[in-house]
Design a protein around this motif. Structure first.
Motif, PDB file in Angstrom:
ATOM      1  N   TRP A  87     -14.518 -66.891 -11.576  1.00 34.64           N
ATOM      2  CA  TRP A  87     -15.128 -65.794 -10.817  1.00 34.64           C
ATOM      3  C   TRP A  87     -14.010 -64.912 -10.300  1.00 34.64           C
ATOM      4  CZ3 TRP A  87     -20.392 -65.277 -10.332  1.00 34.64           C
ATOM      5  CH2 TRP A  87     -21.151 -66.360 -10.806  1.00 34.64           C
ATOM      6  N   SER A  88     -14.058 -63.628 -10.641  1.00 34.76           N
ATOM      7  CA  SER A  88     -13.111 -62.645 -10.127  1.00 34.76           C
ATOM      8  C   SER A  88     -13.851 -61.761  -9.139  1.00 34.76           C
ATOM      9  CB  SER A  88     -12.557 -61.789 -11.266  1.00 34.76           C
ATOM     10  OG  SER A  88     -11.864 -62.588 -12.194  1.00 34.76           O
ATOM     11  N   PHE A  89     -13.236 -61.508  -8.004  1.00 37.23           N
ATOM     12  CA  PHE A  89     -13.818 -60.666  -6.974  1.00 37.23           C
ATOM     13  C   PHE A  89     -12.810 -59.573  -6.657  1.00 37.23           C
ATOM     14  CE2 PHE A  89     -15.522 -64.917  -6.510  1.00 37.23           C
ATOM     15  CZ  PHE A  89     -16.885 -64.690  -6.396  1.00 37.23           C
ATOM     16  N   GLY A  90     -13.252 -58.311  -6.706  1.00 33.60           N
ATOM     17  CA  GLY A  90     -12.304 -57.239  -6.470  1.00 33.60           C
ATOM     18  C   GLY A  90     -12.956 -55.945  -6.051  1.00 33.60           C
ATOM     19  N   THR A  91     -12.104 -54.959  -5.784  1.00 37.93           N
ATOM     20  CA  THR A  91     -12.585 -53.662  -5.310  1.00 37.93           C
ATOM     21  C   THR A  91     -12.855 -52.678  -6.443  1.00 37.93           C
ATOM     22  OG1 THR A  91     -10.308 -52.901  -5.014  1.00 37.93           O
ATOM     23  CG2 THR A  91     -11.414 -53.887  -3.091  1.00 37.93           C
ATOM     24  N   TYR A  92     -12.399 -52.964  -7.646  1.00 38.05           N
ATOM     25  CA  TYR A  92     -12.608 -52.041  -8.761  1.00 38.05           C
ATOM     26  C   TYR A  92     -14.079 -52.044  -9.165  1.00 38.05           C
ATOM     27  CZ  TYR A  92     -12.508 -49.939 -13.373  1.00 38.05           C
ATOM     28  OH  TYR A  92     -12.755 -49.146 -14.459  1.00 38.05           O
ATOM     29  N   ALA A  93     -14.673 -50.861  -9.156  1.00 40.98           N
ATOM     30  CA  ALA A  93     -16.083 -50.711  -9.562  1.00 40.98           C
ATOM     31  C   ALA A  93     -16.142 -49.645 -10.655  1.00 40.98           C
ATOM     32  CB  ALA A  93     -16.954 -50.303  -8.381  1.00 40.98           C
ATOM     33  N   PRO A  94     -16.287 -50.056 -11.905  1.00 37.14           N
ATOM     34  CA  PRO A  94     -16.345 -49.072 -12.986  1.00 37.14           C
ATOM     35  C   PRO A  94     -17.460 -48.075 -12.766  1.00 37.14           C
ATOM     36  CG  PRO A  94     -16.245 -51.297 -13.866  1.00 37.14           C
ATOM     37  CD  PRO A  94     -16.454 -51.411 -12.385  1.00 37.14           C
ATOM     38  N   GLU A  95     -17.195 -46.821 -13.031  1.00 28.72           N
ATOM     39  CA  GLU A  95     -18.219 -45.795 -12.920  1.00 28.72           C
ATOM     40  C   GLU A  95     -18.989 -45.748 -14.237  1.00 28.72           C
ATOM     41  OE1 GLU A  95     -18.388 -41.137 -11.785  1.00 28.72           O
ATOM     42  OE2 GLU A  95     -16.942 -42.406 -10.746  1.00 28.72           O
ATOM     43  N   LEU A  96     -20.275 -45.996 -14.164  1.00 27.67           N
ATOM     44  CA  LEU A  96     -21.107 -46.051 -15.361  1.00 27.67           C
ATOM     45  C   LEU A  96     -21.866 -44.744 -15.567  1.00 27.67           C
ATOM     46  CD1 LEU A  96     -22.571 -49.627 -14.852  1.00 27.67           C
ATOM     47  CD2 LEU A  96     -20.587 -48.958 -16.208  1.00 27.67           C
ATOM     48  N   PRO A  97     -22.086 -44.385 -16.812  1.00 26.00           N
ATOM     49  CA  PRO A  97     -22.875 -43.181 -17.066  1.00 26.00           C
ATOM     50  C   PRO A  97     -24.327 -43.383 -16.647  1.00 26.00           C
ATOM     51  CG  PRO A  97     -22.471 -44.325 -19.114  1.00 26.00           C
ATOM     52  CD  PRO A  97     -21.703 -45.036 -18.036  1.00 26.00           C
ATOM     53  N   ARG A  98     -24.977 -42.332 -16.272  1.00 31.37           N
ATOM     54  CA  ARG A  98     -26.384 -42.411 -15.887  1.00 31.37           C
ATOM     55  C   ARG A  98     -27.222 -41.795 -16.967  1.00 31.37           C
ATOM     56  NH1 ARG A  98     -28.319 -45.413 -11.794  1.00 31.37           N
ATOM     57  NH2 ARG A  98     -26.629 -45.886 -10.490  1.00 31.37           N
TER      58      ARG A  98
END
Length: 137
Positions: A126-137
């Motif tokens: 399990w990796s926990f981090g602040t990076y949140a990929p921006e996904l297309p809508r």
């Protein structure tokens, strides 16, 4: 592909555990998941469980109870799951205090994230981090 209704995720990692009850306890106590649903059979075997973290969730169940998914996962190795959290250091402190095996302490990454890695009781990473990929809508 249809978009899910607002407030629901479209991807749910799904894991099987030898001791699903212990996995649920660890995911809640060490990693801060919230129990959404747990369905057990008459002897207490976890048939299906849903645990939430942020705006996502994982589904899990017990190994060895039969069915197509159980058969498909029979020889599968551990899985790796990444979860976005706001306070990495606090999240890590909670996991460490609960005895989770920490594979990498909170670390600032070159790409701007701060994250850490831990292993659950049955070998999943399990990796926990602040990076949140921006996904297309």
């Amino acid at each position: 592909m249809a978009n899910p209704p607002a407030g629901t995720a479209s991807i749910y990692p799904t894991l099987l555990y030898t001791d699903a009850k212990a996995a649920i306890t660890q995911l809640k106590e060490a990693f801060g998941f919230t129990e959404v649903a747990v369905y057990e059979d008459e002897d207490g075997t976890v048939l299906h469980a849903e645990l939430a973290q942020g705006n996502g969730a994982v589904m899990l169940g017990s190994k060895g109870r039969g069915g197509a998914f159980d058969a498909a996962m029979k020889n599968a190795g551990p899985a790796g799951v990444y979860i976005v959290v706001d306070e990495v250091d606090a999240h890590h402190a909670r996991a460490a205090a609960q005895g989770a095996e920490i594979l990498m302490p909170p670390t600032d990454q070159d790409y701007g994230s701060r994250d850490y890695m831990a292993r659950d009781l049955e070998g999943n990473v399990w990796s926990f981090g602040t990076y949140a990929p921006e996904l297309p809508r």
